[in-house]
Design an enzyme around this catalytic site. Sequence first.
Site, PDB file in Angstrom:
ATOM      1  N   GLY A   1       0.835  -1.201   0.000  1.00 43.23           N
ATOM      2  CA  GLY A   1       0.000   0.000   0.000  1.00 43.23           C
ATOM      3  C   GLY A   1       0.866   1.245   0.000  1.00 43.23           C
ATOM      4  O   GLY A   1       2.061   1.176   0.283  1.00 43.23           O
TER       5      GLY A   1
ATOM      6  N   CYS B   1       5.212  -6.306   1.702  1.00 44.77           N
ATOM      7  CA  CYS B   1       5.654  -4.911   1.727  1.00 44.77           C
ATOM      8  C   CYS B   1       4.940  -4.142   2.849  1.00 44.77           C
ATOM      9  O   CYS B   1       5.200  -4.389   4.020  1.00 44.77           O
ATOM     10  CB  CYS B   1       5.446  -4.291   0.345  1.00 44.77           C
ATOM     11  SG  CYS B   1       6.420  -2.807   0.110  1.00 44.77           S
ATOM     12  N   TYR B   2       3.996  -3.263   2.514  1.00 47.44           N
ATOM     13  CA  TYR B   2       3.282  -2.540   3.570  1.00 47.44           C
ATOM     14  C   TYR B   2       2.615  -3.538   4.527  1.00 47.44           C
ATOM     15  O   TYR B   2       2.554  -3.310   5.742  1.00 47.44           O
ATOM     16  CB  TYR B   2       2.228  -1.601   2.961  1.00 47.44           C
ATOM     17  CG  TYR B   2       1.468  -0.818   3.997  1.00 47.44           C
ATOM     18  CD1 TYR B   2       1.973   0.379   4.488  1.00 47.44           C
ATOM     19  CD2 TYR B   2       0.257  -1.286   4.502  1.00 47.44           C
ATOM     20  CE1 TYR B   2       1.287   1.099   5.463  1.00 47.44           C
ATOM     21  CE2 TYR B   2      -0.437  -0.581   5.480  1.00 47.44           C
ATOM     22  CZ  TYR B   2       0.088   0.613   5.948  1.00 47.44           C
ATOM     23  OH  TYR B   2      -0.591   1.320   6.915  1.00 47.44           O
TER      24      TYR B   2
ATOM     25  N   HIS C   1       7.837  -7.906  -3.587  1.00 50.17           N
ATOM     26  CA  HIS C   1       6.525  -8.241  -4.160  1.00 50.17           C
ATOM     27  C   HIS C   1       6.594  -9.576  -4.914  1.00 50.17           C
ATOM     28  O   HIS C   1       7.119  -9.621  -6.020  1.00 50.17           O
ATOM     29  CB  HIS C   1       6.076  -7.123  -5.104  1.00 50.17           C
ATOM     30  CG  HIS C   1       5.663  -5.900  -4.373  1.00 50.17           C
ATOM     31  ND1 HIS C   1       4.359  -5.638  -4.017  1.00 50.17           N
ATOM     32  CD2 HIS C   1       6.395  -4.863  -3.899  1.00 50.17           C
ATOM     33  CE1 HIS C   1       4.301  -4.495  -3.360  1.00 50.17           C
ATOM     34  NE2 HIS C   1       5.523  -4.000  -3.281  1.00 50.17           N
TER      35      HIS C   1
ATOM     36  N   GLU D   1       4.113 -11.066  -6.217  1.00 48.65           N
ATOM     37  CA  GLU D   1       3.030 -11.151  -7.204  1.00 48.65           C
ATOM     38  C   GLU D   1       3.424 -10.624  -8.573  1.00 48.65           C
ATOM     39  O   GLU D   1       2.749 -10.909  -9.557  1.00 48.65           O
ATOM     40  CB  GLU D   1       1.785 -10.408  -6.679  1.00 48.65           C
ATOM     41  CG  GLU D   1       1.888  -8.884  -6.586  1.00 48.65           C
ATOM     42  CD  GLU D   1       2.545  -8.367  -5.304  1.00 48.65           C
ATOM     43  OE1 GLU D   1       3.296  -9.125  -4.668  1.00 48.65           O
ATOM     44  OE2 GLU D   1       2.329  -7.192  -4.953  1.00 48.65           O
TER      45      GLU D   1
ATOM     46  N   ASP E   1     -15.247  -9.131 -23.930  1.00 42.57           N
ATOM     47  CA  ASP E   1     -15.848  -8.947 -22.603  1.00 42.57           C
ATOM     48  C   ASP E   1     -17.383  -8.998 -22.668  1.00 42.57           C
ATOM     49  O   ASP E   1     -18.023  -9.754 -21.959  1.00 42.57           O
ATOM     50  CB  ASP E   1     -15.437  -7.604 -21.989  1.00 42.57           C
ATOM     51  CG  ASP E   1     -13.935  -7.413 -22.013  1.00 42.57           C
ATOM     52  OD1 ASP E   1     -13.220  -8.399 -22.232  1.00 42.57           O
ATOM     53  OD2 ASP E   1     -13.486  -6.264 -21.834  1.00 42.57           O
TER      54      ASP E   1
ATOM     55  N   LYS F   1      -8.363 -10.071 -18.275  1.00 41.58           N
ATOM     56  CA  LYS F   1      -8.704 -10.417 -19.655  1.00 41.58           C
ATOM     57  C   LYS F   1      -8.456 -11.892 -19.990  1.00 41.58           C
ATOM     58  O   LYS F   1      -9.280 -12.546 -20.617  1.00 41.58           O
ATOM     59  CB  LYS F   1      -7.864  -9.542 -20.578  1.00 41.58           C
ATOM     60  CG  LYS F   1      -8.381  -9.472 -21.972  1.00 41.58           C
ATOM     61  CD  LYS F   1      -9.536  -8.522 -21.994  1.00 41.58           C
ATOM     62  CE  LYS F   1      -9.967  -8.158 -23.373  1.00 41.58           C
ATOM     63  NZ  LYS F   1     -10.919  -7.044 -23.289  1.00 41.58           N
TER      64      LYS F   1
END
Length: 563
Positions: A105, A132-133, A219, A221, A277, A419
Amino acid sequence: METAKNPQNLSQNQSRRVSTSNDLEVSTYLEIAEHKTGQKSVMTKEPAAEPEREAIVIIDFGSQYSMLIARRVRELQVYCELVSHDTPWEKIASLNPKGFILSGGPSSVYEKDAPLAPSYVFEKHLPVLGICYGMQSITKQLGGVVAPGNHKEYGHSVMHLSRMDSPLFNGLPETLTVWMSHGDKIEQMPKGFTSLAYTENSPVAVMGNDQGIFGLQFHPEVVHTPEGKTILNNFVYSICGCRGNWTIGNFIEENVSRIRERVGDGKVICALSGGVDSSVVAVLIHRAIGNQLTCIFVDHGLMRKEEVERSMVTFKENLGMNIRLSSSAERFLKRLKGVIDPETKRKIIGEEFIRVFEEEARTIGKVDFLAQGTLYPDVIESASSGSKAAAKIKTHHNVGGLPADMQMQLLEPLRSLFKDEVRKVGSELGLPDDMVWRQPFPGPGLAIRIIGEVTKEKADLLREADYIVMHEIKAAGLYRQVWQSFAVLTDVRSVGVMGDFRTYGHLLAIRAVTSDDAMTADWARLPYDLMARISNRIVNEVPGINRVVYDITSKPPSTIEWE
Ligand code: XMP
């Protein structure tokens, strides 16, 4: 000079992973969206999750990457939800959580009013992974000390594992590259924690205790941490004990029944645009409620060449769906007259779009729901500046531009998906490849690819040029490898010469990008021969265009669209 014959990006993208996905609880997502956009949703609450479900709950502290964490966990076939940090335990309990992940964050934990993890995160004796945060909040909340770092650490760092026996590190080498993005550091770990890994600037790059609470300063991710997925895999399976039972099939099944339950015997209108979509939304809802769904294709005069006709054939003739075509080009162009500001264009088109639906709705009796193919990147990029979580970047018409007095409720079953996940859902629902792999096309259409005032003449010109780009990219076998490839009609004119005559024509830009999710993108290294063919054909076949340039900027700092 390096030629672009064997573009690295394109070959990398050939192996673009199509992940498995799940649905994140719609109600929770709406709250996050409301929290971030400041916009009140009109959707009603969804029924509680089934008891046998397992879930990882991600506490969102507002990082731009929070959704990526969710995506990675879903790629591991584990159901997860992203919830705001003030979500009450009662909402979480019904998910049967197996562990918590605390996101990164933008705040500093020592700032006044900095968000913290809810107390149940530490009281329920479930595993916790702070990123992290999130790691800093664990530190502060469990009695450690966080302070501003002497060195801010952004980008790649080399990390050394000092405790190879940690279950978090199963299958990892002793040294690995991780991606950092932090200014604060752990000055003193909470009692009971030990440092499990370090980098040059972070003596505590990973910490953990024997209660299953871990913190990562980096991170895992993002793709720039190549072993990140292994770390998340270890957390989710070895530490939380998840079984991994979440699949696309489950997503479809759950959403079909949710849609049925929510819609009842009501009527739904679907904003069909021919893109993947809205197509997937339409087919998903059609599967749930059949002909209670009416699809409306609004031709705003800013579609690509042949898009309207092709969509009508596919949905009406091939899929037997209830679809109406509303040819409204004139009224859109009239409202866009004289408008050059991109955000104003978006807003006008968004508003007009909904008005057309409402008018169509009146002709078919009472309509209760408006279905839209809103995806998660649209939601987070439209986050309002009122939230600390993310800066407002663009107002996507299918999120931010809805009129306040809209009469219908929104139905957005893809709101939590990326997507590639949507494509997977589309395939599973039996949509033809051609439709599933169609490149994204923005709701406001060519209006945001015409710089300056939008006129019919310019739209026609751009449509022809765009068609050539698409045709040539397809012929070169690159259509699926690039995320988007299109033409932009600039408001620049330049001098040229054709035959014996001087010309003064439009400057056309070609944009082709590679991307995984449109949040970041790189310009595609198209083969020079292909670029030459595209340029040649356009200046020869589209009167009025006498110069073609190629856009070589990545996102960030540019965006994919020019407006
Ligand atoms: P940007 O230009 O923000 O685009 O990098 C990211 C992705 O979003 C699409 N896009 C839009 N889609 N309405 C949409 O439905 C919009 O107003 C809009 N603006 C951008 C863009 O084509 C790309 O895929």
